[in-house]
Design an enzyme around this catalytic site. Structure first.
Site, mmCIF file in Angstrom:
data_model
loop_
_atom_site.group_PDB
_atom_site.id
_atom_site.type_symbol
_atom_site.label_atom_id
_atom_site.label_comp_id
_atom_site.label_asym_id
_atom_site.label_seq_id
_atom_site.Cartn_x
_atom_site.Cartn_y
_atom_site.Cartn_z
ATOM 1 N N ASP A 155 -10.325 -4.033 -4.769
ATOM 2 C CA ASP A 155 -9.529 -2.994 -4.129
ATOM 3 C C ASP A 155 -9.571 -1.755 -5.014
ATOM 4 O OD1 ASP A 155 -7.594 -1.351 -3.007
ATOM 5 O OD2 ASP A 155 -5.959 -2.783 -3.214
ATOM 6 N N HIS A 199 -8.135 -4.986 -0.339
ATOM 7 C CA HIS A 199 -6.943 -4.224 0.021
ATOM 8 C C HIS A 199 -6.514 -4.594 1.449
ATOM 9 C CE1 HIS A 199 -4.192 -0.796 -0.372
ATOM 10 N NE2 HIS A 199 -4.373 -0.644 0.932
ATOM 11 N N SER A 247 0.835 -1.197 0.000
ATOM 12 C CA SER A 247 0.000 0.000 0.000
ATOM 13 C C SER A 247 0.877 1.257 0.000
ATOM 14 C CB SER A 247 -0.957 -0.046 1.194
ATOM 15 O OG SER A 247 -1.967 0.917 1.083
#
Length: 296
Positions: free
Chosen positions: A237, A267, A142
């Site tokens: 996501d 995610h 991320s």
């Protein structure tokens, strides 16, 4: 450096509670540590002073080093939330894994995290030359995937050795640019589009930073010569298309890229590897890619 915004008592209390809740391991720390030879708590140089860090040393002959940059929207997570992931990556890759506690926003806005990541990379390059053959890979999930991609680009700009591999898990790479997955998975899939905006606002103290090259590595027009990459995304996501777009852009620039999207995954699924099979598979896939990169 950007000027940090003033934080009142209510904001400070919110951040403290958020960080306490998010910097928790998904699997017992002691059990995770059994997978490696040792876990060393240390301090490494950051751009503004020493950073707390953990070094995960696998059993057997160490074949390289990995700088792992944790996710959390540049705002939270840290040494505990990503402990188990780093233990697994060290075991599977056969490489030492460094997890630094880079400065968090909003107290330390852009480019503090990117500067700290580059400082940690420089330090790890020196250690690896002395101890593990000189090769260093970068990895992150991320926001950490963003930082890992930025480190590779910063290394190129600074004429430092390129990483052996960029291992990017569902990375944030394109700032305010919109993709279909942003709209399709805007709500109801763990990470929302509104949350993405909020995290960006915490990290970026100035409006122009939304287009800064060290925040939007996907928009770099000169990707030639960057390290090989493995990019892993989750189907459900909002950030999915960012990873796919960067994989395509790297390929067009002549960079060797492997891309994998895990069907049905959300995610942050790596954080839940203890109960989500996709998380374990993604760690195995990334660890094996790292092992192969250190052989070449």
């Amino acid at each position: 450096a950007a000027v940090a915004p003033k934080i009142d008592a209510a904001q400070a209390a919110f951040l403290k509670a958020l960080r306490a809740g998010m910097d928790t391991p998904s699997f017992p720390v002691g059990l995770s540590a059994l997978q490696v030879r040792k876990v060393v708590a240390l301090k490494v140089p950051g751009a503004a002073g020493p950073m707390n860090a953990r070094l995960y040393v696998p059993r057997g002959r160490v074949k390289g080093a990995v700088l792992f940059l944790h996710g959390g929207g540049f705002v939270h997570c840290g040494l505990n939330s990503h402990h188990g992931m780093c233990c697994r990556l060290a075991r599977i890759s056969g490489a030492a894994v460094l997890l630094p506690e880079y400065r968090l926003a909003p107290e330390h806005p852009f480019p503090a995290a990117a500067d700290d990541a580059l400082a940690a990379y420089r330090w790890l390059l020196g250690c690896s030359r002395q101890l593990w053959g000189g090769k260093v890979a970068v990895a992150g999930d991320s926001a950490g995937g963003n930082l890992a991609a930025v480190v590779a680009q910063d290394a190129k700009a600074a004429h430092l050795p390129q990483p052996a591999l960029q291992l990017l898990y569902y990375p944030s790479l394109y700032g305010a640019q919109e993709f279909p997955s942003h709209r399709h998975y805007a709500e109801g899939y763990f990470l929302s589009r509104a949350s993405m905006q909020w995290y960006g606002e915490q990290y970026l103290a100035a409006p122009q930073d939304w287009a800064a090259p060290r925040f939007v590595p996907g928009l770099n027009p000169a990707l030639q010569g960057l390290a090989p990459a493995m990019i892993i995304t989750a189907q459900c996501d909002p950030m999915r298309d960012e990873g796919a777009a960067y994989a395509q852009a790297l390929k067009q620039a002549g960079v060797q890229v492997s891309y994998r999207c895990y069907r049905g995954a959300l995610h942050g699924f790596l954080n839940f590897y203890a109960c989500m099979p996709h998380g374990k598979k993604a760690l195995r896939t990334g660890g094996r890619a790292l092992r192969q990169a250190f052989k070449e």
